[in-house]
Write an enzyme that holds these catalytic residues in place. Structure first.
Site, mmCIF file in Angstrom:
data_model
loop_
_atom_site.group_PDB
_atom_site.id
_atom_site.type_symbol
_atom_site.label_atom_id
_atom_site.label_comp_id
_atom_site.label_asym_id
_atom_site.label_seq_id
_atom_site.Cartn_x
_atom_site.Cartn_y
_atom_site.Cartn_z
ATOM 1 N N GLU A 14 -18.249 45.883 21.273
ATOM 2 C CA GLU A 14 -17.778 44.712 22.023
ATOM 3 C C GLU A 14 -17.542 43.513 21.113
ATOM 4 O O GLU A 14 -16.971 42.504 21.538
ATOM 5 C CB GLU A 14 -18.812 44.313 23.092
ATOM 6 C CG GLU A 14 -19.088 45.377 24.153
ATOM 7 C CD GLU A 14 -20.256 46.286 23.778
ATOM 8 O OE1 GLU A 14 -20.674 46.254 22.594
ATOM 9 O OE2 GLU A 14 -20.736 47.021 24.650
ATOM 10 N N ASN A 38 -25.343 54.963 13.716
ATOM 11 C CA ASN A 38 -24.284 55.256 14.684
ATOM 12 C C ASN A 38 -23.509 53.962 14.967
ATOM 13 O O ASN A 38 -22.365 53.989 15.390
ATOM 14 C CB ASN A 38 -24.848 55.861 15.989
ATOM 15 C CG ASN A 38 -26.055 55.117 16.534
ATOM 16 O OD1 ASN A 38 -26.612 54.230 15.882
ATOM 17 N ND2 ASN A 38 -26.483 55.472 17.731
ATOM 18 N N ALA A 39 -24.159 52.829 14.745
ATOM 19 C CA ALA A 39 -23.529 51.520 14.965
ATOM 20 C C ALA A 39 -22.566 51.192 13.831
ATOM 21 O O ALA A 39 -22.758 51.616 12.698
ATOM 22 C CB ALA A 39 -24.600 50.441 15.042
ATOM 23 N N GLY A 40 -21.563 50.422 14.161
ATOM 24 C CA GLY A 40 -20.667 49.877 13.150
ATOM 25 C C GLY A 40 -20.309 48.468 13.595
ATOM 26 O O GLY A 40 -19.669 48.296 14.623
ATOM 27 N N HIS A 41 -20.790 47.476 12.867
ATOM 28 C CA HIS A 41 -20.570 46.083 13.258
ATOM 29 C C HIS A 41 -19.678 45.421 12.211
ATOM 30 O O HIS A 41 -20.045 45.327 11.041
ATOM 31 C CB HIS A 41 -21.913 45.349 13.379
ATOM 32 C CG HIS A 41 -22.804 45.931 14.437
ATOM 33 N ND1 HIS A 41 -24.092 45.530 14.644
ATOM 34 C CD2 HIS A 41 -22.557 46.897 15.359
ATOM 35 C CE1 HIS A 41 -24.610 46.230 15.649
ATOM 36 N NE2 HIS A 41 -23.706 47.059 16.095
ATOM 37 N N THR A 128 -21.977 60.579 17.052
ATOM 38 C CA THR A 128 -21.488 60.189 15.733
ATOM 39 C C THR A 128 -21.958 61.176 14.663
ATOM 40 O O THR A 128 -21.610 61.027 13.499
ATOM 41 C CB THR A 128 -21.980 58.773 15.368
ATOM 42 O OG1 THR A 128 -23.408 58.789 15.395
ATOM 43 C CG2 THR A 128 -21.461 57.737 16.350
HETATM 44 P P1 GDP Z 1 -19.685 45.770 17.472
HETATM 45 O O1 GDP Z 1 -20.038 47.174 17.183
HETATM 46 O O2 GDP Z 1 -20.054 45.336 18.847
HETATM 47 O O3 GDP Z 1 -20.191 44.795 16.418
HETATM 48 O O4 GDP Z 1 -18.087 45.704 17.408
HETATM 49 P P2 GDP Z 1 -17.136 46.410 16.297
HETATM 50 O O5 GDP Z 1 -17.249 45.643 15.042
HETATM 51 O O6 GDP Z 1 -17.374 47.874 16.251
HETATM 52 O O7 GDP Z 1 -15.710 46.238 16.987
HETATM 53 C C1 GDP Z 1 -15.202 44.990 17.320
HETATM 54 C C2 GDP Z 1 -13.889 44.776 16.542
HETATM 55 O O8 GDP Z 1 -13.179 43.709 17.118
HETATM 56 C C3 GDP Z 1 -14.105 44.386 15.096
HETATM 57 O O9 GDP Z 1 -13.074 44.941 14.325
HETATM 58 C C4 GDP Z 1 -14.000 42.865 15.099
HETATM 59 O O10 GDP Z 1 -13.542 42.314 13.873
HETATM 60 C C5 GDP Z 1 -12.977 42.658 16.181
HETATM 61 N N1 GDP Z 1 -13.132 41.414 16.965
HETATM 62 C C6 GDP Z 1 -14.273 40.794 17.362
HETATM 63 N N2 GDP Z 1 -13.994 39.753 18.163
HETATM 64 C C7 GDP Z 1 -12.638 39.709 18.274
HETATM 65 C C8 GDP Z 1 -11.727 38.876 18.994
HETATM 66 O O11 GDP Z 1 -12.110 37.967 19.712
HETATM 67 N N3 GDP Z 1 -10.387 39.167 18.867
HETATM 68 C C9 GDP Z 1 -9.924 40.201 18.106
HETATM 69 N N4 GDP Z 1 -8.615 40.425 18.049
HETATM 70 N N5 GDP Z 1 -10.765 41.005 17.416
HETATM 71 C C10 GDP Z 1 -12.090 40.762 17.502
HETATM 72 P P1 IMO Z 2 -21.940 49.859 18.054
HETATM 73 O O1 IMO Z 2 -23.280 49.254 17.727
HETATM 74 C C1 IMO Z 2 -19.608 52.811 20.311
HETATM 75 C C2 IMO Z 2 -21.568 56.644 21.151
HETATM 76 C C3 IMO Z 2 -20.989 57.875 20.494
HETATM 77 C C4 IMO Z 2 -21.306 58.929 21.554
HETATM 78 C C5 IMO Z 2 -22.673 58.469 22.069
HETATM 79 C C6 IMO Z 2 -23.845 59.219 21.444
HETATM 80 O O2 IMO Z 2 -20.961 49.830 16.937
HETATM 81 O O3 IMO Z 2 -21.426 49.283 19.328
HETATM 82 P P2 IMO Z 2 -25.004 59.060 19.040
HETATM 83 O O4 IMO Z 2 -24.455 59.309 17.672
HETATM 84 O O5 IMO Z 2 -25.541 57.683 19.255
HETATM 85 O O6 IMO Z 2 -25.986 60.117 19.478
HETATM 86 O O7 IMO Z 2 -23.720 59.235 20.029
HETATM 87 O O8 IMO Z 2 -22.770 57.089 21.768
HETATM 88 N N1 IMO Z 2 -21.936 55.538 20.237
HETATM 89 C C7 IMO Z 2 -21.226 54.407 20.095
HETATM 90 N N2 IMO Z 2 -20.053 54.034 20.648
HETATM 91 N N3 IMO Z 2 -20.279 51.951 19.498
HETATM 92 C C8 IMO Z 2 -21.471 52.302 18.970
HETATM 93 O O9 IMO Z 2 -22.243 51.426 18.287
HETATM 94 C C9 IMO Z 2 -21.976 53.589 19.224
HETATM 95 N N4 IMO Z 2 -23.087 54.266 18.842
HETATM 96 C C10 IMO Z 2 -23.044 55.442 19.475
HETATM 97 O O10 IMO Z 2 -19.605 57.739 20.283
HETATM 98 O O11 IMO Z 2 -20.408 58.823 22.628
HETATM 99 MG MG MG Z 3 -19.145 48.988 16.590
#
Ligand code: GDP
Ligand code: IMO
Ligand code: MG
Length: 435
Positions: A14, A38-41, A128
């Site tokens: 999100e 599993n997270a990617g921020h 993941t």
């Molecule tokens: P997280 O796992 O909740 O930290 O989110 P992710 O990093 O996996 O995915 C969010 C993606 O949206 C990332 O590539 C951010 O750089 C991007 N992002 C975050 N906020 C915004 C926004 O307000 N607008 C746009 N276009 N991208 C955003």
């Molecule tokens: P962030 O922190 C989106 C999903 C996987 C799968 C399910 C179970 O970046 O929001 P796991 O490897 O945890 O056992 O997989 O959860 N999943 C995510 N989807 N963002 C993530 O993390 C996730 N971490 C796990 O795709 O459906």
């Molecule tokens: Mg993520």
């Protein structure tokens, strides 16, 4: 406001990382409380992109105390690589602390994750494959290896042996895999322990002391509410609790330490992996949102499924977490899509309607969102820095969400960069001076 929890309000991704990065400027401690790599921020700072899987998203502020709490499952190899990468990029990581009680992902956890998915075939969860589920399973079975075990080779070997024995049958297909050799594995993990030792700490007291001083602690969640093992779309979930209540358990503080809970939600919805998604768009519009939003996984690179904003699920998330504030990210991605739709109830089979999120999996799997139409906007909104800068229809879209949930919106994302964020009046208390 000493204790602020940041949680995903949907299916993950999100924009939690971006929000935590912004709040970290004001925070005295950022602590991750569950999940693993599993997270990617993703964080975008001065056009430079950082992707964190384990390290808390506050680390880009030099010397900031950033802790990996006891509730996180740590793959020590991934963590050492993440640290090395930050070193290479000149980031000061002296503030990193890792709970001695955090559980470790072992090579057999990854193999079991892969084998489990292969066994499920077409019913697979789409994990993941990072070993998250098997690691949490060992924790519950009291067969887990913890960070502190890395510091004593004898104990480590004994514990690995005890954890491996009951898995012999399941691991038989990998019997010849050199990663599973007890002595090699022990030696490898001892080495990783040496590298991580300077960061290993008792993290809960760090949180207590920071809270006692009245300073701001940001509890960083991973994944999202709908992936919660208790409250999400089981079994298509992760193996931990991404909801706000878990912040206490995964960081070691009491519920009275939490003052605010902010749910992070995109202005639309995405999901990676299998499982119900009542507002999914499997058409050209879904593809358009995927492209415009760059909806490809940070961790696995998989294309994220896309759909309309699901207010039924979001209101449920508000309840389960007790949101005091809502952050809407990626509003800019909806620019040019007119009209917009949001789901306000679910339609089940045979004409049934559901105002609330249904607990029954058979209903949920067949439910489709009952959509209302809202007018879109066409102006570029990436330069907006206050709500008044947004087109009327964008303001109305946000009001509709806030009214439906009964929760104020504290921030609105209008682009990936640090400054592409609107701070509404509701967030004044933690707003950095520069924003
Ligand atoms: P997280 O796992 O909740 O930290 O989110 P992710 O990093 O996996 O995915 C969010 C993606 O949206 C990332 O590539 C951010 O750089 C991007 N992002 C975050 N906020 C915004 C926004 O307000 N607008 C746009 N276009 N991208 C955003
Ligand atoms: P962030 O922190 C989106 C999903 C996987 C799968 C399910 C179970 O970046 O929001 P796991 O490897 O945890 O056992 O997989 O959860 N999943 C995510 N989807 N963002 C993530 O993390 C996730 N971490 C796990 O795709 O459906
Ligand atoms: Mg993520």
């Amino acid at each position: 406001m000493p204790g602020l929890v940041i949680v995903g309000a949907q299916w993950g991704d999100e924009g939690k990382g971006k929000v935590v990065d912004l709040l970290a400027e004001q925070a005295d401690l950022v602590i991750r409380f569950q999940g693993g790599n599993n997270a990617g921020h993703t964080i975008v700072r001065d056009q430079e992109v950082f992707k964190f899987h384990l390290i808390p998203s506050g680390i880009l502020y030099p010397g900031k105390i950033c802790a990996i709490g006891n509730g996180v499952v740590v793959d020590p190899r991934v963590l050492t690589e993440e640290i090395a990468e930050l070193h290479r990029r000149g980031i000061d990581i002296s503030g990193l602390r890792i709970s001695a009680n955090a559980h470790l992902i072992m090579p057999y956890h990854k193999l079991l994750d892969q084998a489990g998915e292969a066994r499920l075939g077409s019913l697979q969860i789409g994990t993941t494959r990072r070993g998250i589920g098997p690691c949490y399973a060992d924790k519950a079975a009291r067969l887990g290896i913890r960070m502190q075990d890395l510091l004593d080779e004898k104990i480590l070997r004994k514990k690995i042996y005890a954890a491996l024995e009951p898995k012999r049958l399941m691991l038989r297909p990998f019997a010849k895999d050199p990663q599973l050799d007890l002595h090699a594995m022990t030696e490898d993990y001892v080495q990783l322990g040496h590298r991580l030792e300077p960061h290993i700490a008792d993290t809960a007291p760090i949180a207590w002391r920071t809270l006692d001083r009245g300073e701001l602690v940001v509890f960083e969640g991973a994944q999202g509410t709908m992936l919660d093992i208790d409250h999400g779309t089981y079994p298509f979930v992760t193996s931990s609790n991404p909801v706000a209540g878990a912040a206490c358990i995964g960081a070691g503080v009491g519920p009275r330490s939490i003052d605010e809970v902010w749910g992070i939600a995109k202005a639309y919805a995405t999901r990676v992996g299998a499982g119900p998604f009542p507002t999914e768009l499997e058409d050209a519009l879904g593809e358009q949102i995927r492209e415009a939003g760059g909806e490809f996984g940070t961790t696995t690179g998989r294309a994220r499924r896309t759909g309309w904003l699901d207010l039924v699920a979001l209101r449920y998330a508000g309840r389960v977490n007790g949101f005091t504030g809502l952050v809407i990210t990626k509003l800019d991605v909806l620019t040019g899509i007119d009209p917009l739709h949001v789901a306000v109830r679910y339609l089940g089979p045979e004409g049934a309607t559901f105002e609330e999120f249904p607990y029954h999996q058979s209903i949920l799997h067949k439910a489709r969102g009952d959509l209302v139409e809202l007018p879109g906007w066409h102006e570029d909104i990436s330069g907006a820095r206050s709500i008044d800068d947004l087109p009327r229809n964008a303001q109305d879209y946000l009001d509709f969400i806030s009214d439906f949930l009964g929760v104020p919106i504290v921030m609105v994302g209008v682009g990936p960069a640090r400054d592409e964020m609107i701070w509404t009046g509701a967030a004044e208390r933690v707003r950095p001076a520069a924003a």
